[in-house]
Design an enzyme around this catalytic site. Structure first.
Site, mmCIF file in Angstrom:
data_model
loop_
_atom_site.group_PDB
_atom_site.id
_atom_site.type_symbol
_atom_site.label_atom_id
_atom_site.label_comp_id
_atom_site.label_asym_id
_atom_site.label_seq_id
_atom_site.Cartn_x
_atom_site.Cartn_y
_atom_site.Cartn_z
ATOM 1 N NE ARG A 1 -14.225 -15.913 56.284
ATOM 2 C CZ ARG A 1 -14.535 -17.201 56.228
ATOM 3 N NH1 ARG A 1 -15.696 -17.580 55.736
ATOM 4 N NH2 ARG A 1 -13.674 -18.108 56.643
ATOM 5 N NE ARG B 1 -17.205 -29.416 56.787
ATOM 6 C CZ ARG B 1 -17.211 -28.111 56.535
ATOM 7 N NH1 ARG B 1 -16.569 -27.651 55.472
ATOM 8 N NH2 ARG B 1 -17.846 -27.271 57.327
ATOM 9 N NE ARG C 1 -9.889 -22.438 54.700
ATOM 10 C CZ ARG C 1 -10.637 -21.372 54.997
ATOM 11 N NH1 ARG C 1 -10.072 -20.184 55.125
ATOM 12 N NH2 ARG C 1 -11.933 -21.496 55.170
ATOM 13 C CE LYS D 1 -20.037 -24.767 51.951
ATOM 14 N NZ LYS D 1 -18.862 -23.949 51.593
ATOM 15 N NE ARG E 1 -11.521 -19.078 59.784
ATOM 16 C CZ ARG E 1 -12.325 -20.037 59.333
ATOM 17 N NH1 ARG E 1 -13.389 -20.374 60.020
ATOM 18 N NH2 ARG E 1 -12.070 -20.647 58.196
#
Length: 211
Positions: free
Chosen positions: A127, A88, A167, A13, A156
């Site tokens: 990532r 969300r 998640r 996104k 992260r």
């Protein structure tokens, strides 16, 4: 045209919001961006948000929506906006609808980015993200410099494969009802295949938009 982007973490996104916004000639708005700008500029809602942040508390939806309302009144938002990460949960979708109704506007389209779970785990576990400008990268090692601002790339903790799967479960618990909410309210909602090169996905996104 006001467009809401939905999709799981890693669906692209944030990657797509900027080029699609440029193609349409409208701004891209992400919650974190407008929150930081409101705090920096000292707007009434920015000051309210700063108080929560100073206490180490999450900024509540009511304040975030107040900041969004401030943002929507800016002249550059008159033609439309792409909203990335603003919605969300169902309460956030309901709040956004109230804010837009007060301004005589509405969400014109919702784009749902679809990517298989295995691909999302692969993307996110590989990532890195800039510790300064928060730009995400795939295939760049932690500790290297950000090409955009010169910051340091870091990985992260929540991009660990097991954390990514957790998640995704949270996303589905929270966001599946949002998808149903928009459908029930008659808002055009279009699924977009978000697997492929960024340029190919951009073309699919633009084609998916209402004419």
């Amino acid at each position: 045209m006001i467009i809401v982007l939905l999709g799981p973490p890693g669906a692209g996104k944030g990657t797509q919001a900027e080029p699609v916004a440029q193609r349409l000639g409208i701004p891209k708005v992400a919650t974190g961006d407008v929150l930081r700008a409101a705090v920096r500029e000292g707007t009434p809602m920015g000051k309210a948000a700063q108080g929560y942040m100073d206490r180490g508390e999450l900024v509540p939806d009511a304040v975030i929506l107040g900041i969004m309302k401030e943002t929507f009144t800016r002249p550059e938002m008159a033609r439309g906006v792409i909203l990335d990460g603003v919605v969300r949960t169902v309460p956030q979708a309901e709040g956004l609808e109230r804010v837009l109704r007060e301004l005589g506007r509405q969400v014109d389209a919702v784009l749902l980015f679809e990517v298989p779970d295995d691909e999302l785990v692969r993307r996110l576990s590989g990532r890195t993200i800039c510790d300064r400008c928060q730009t995400p990268y795939t295939g760049r090692e932690p500790g290297t410099s950000c090409p955009k601002c010169g910051g340091t790339l870091v990985r992260r903790k929540d991009d660990d494969p097991d954390a990514v799967r957790r998640r995704l479960r949270v996303y589905r618990d929270q966001t599946a009802p949002v998808i149903d909410w928009y459908r029930d309210n008659g808002t055009p909602l279009v699924a977009v295949d978000a697997v492929g090169s960024p340029a190919d996905v951009t073309e699919r996104v633009v084609r998916a938009l209402p004419k």
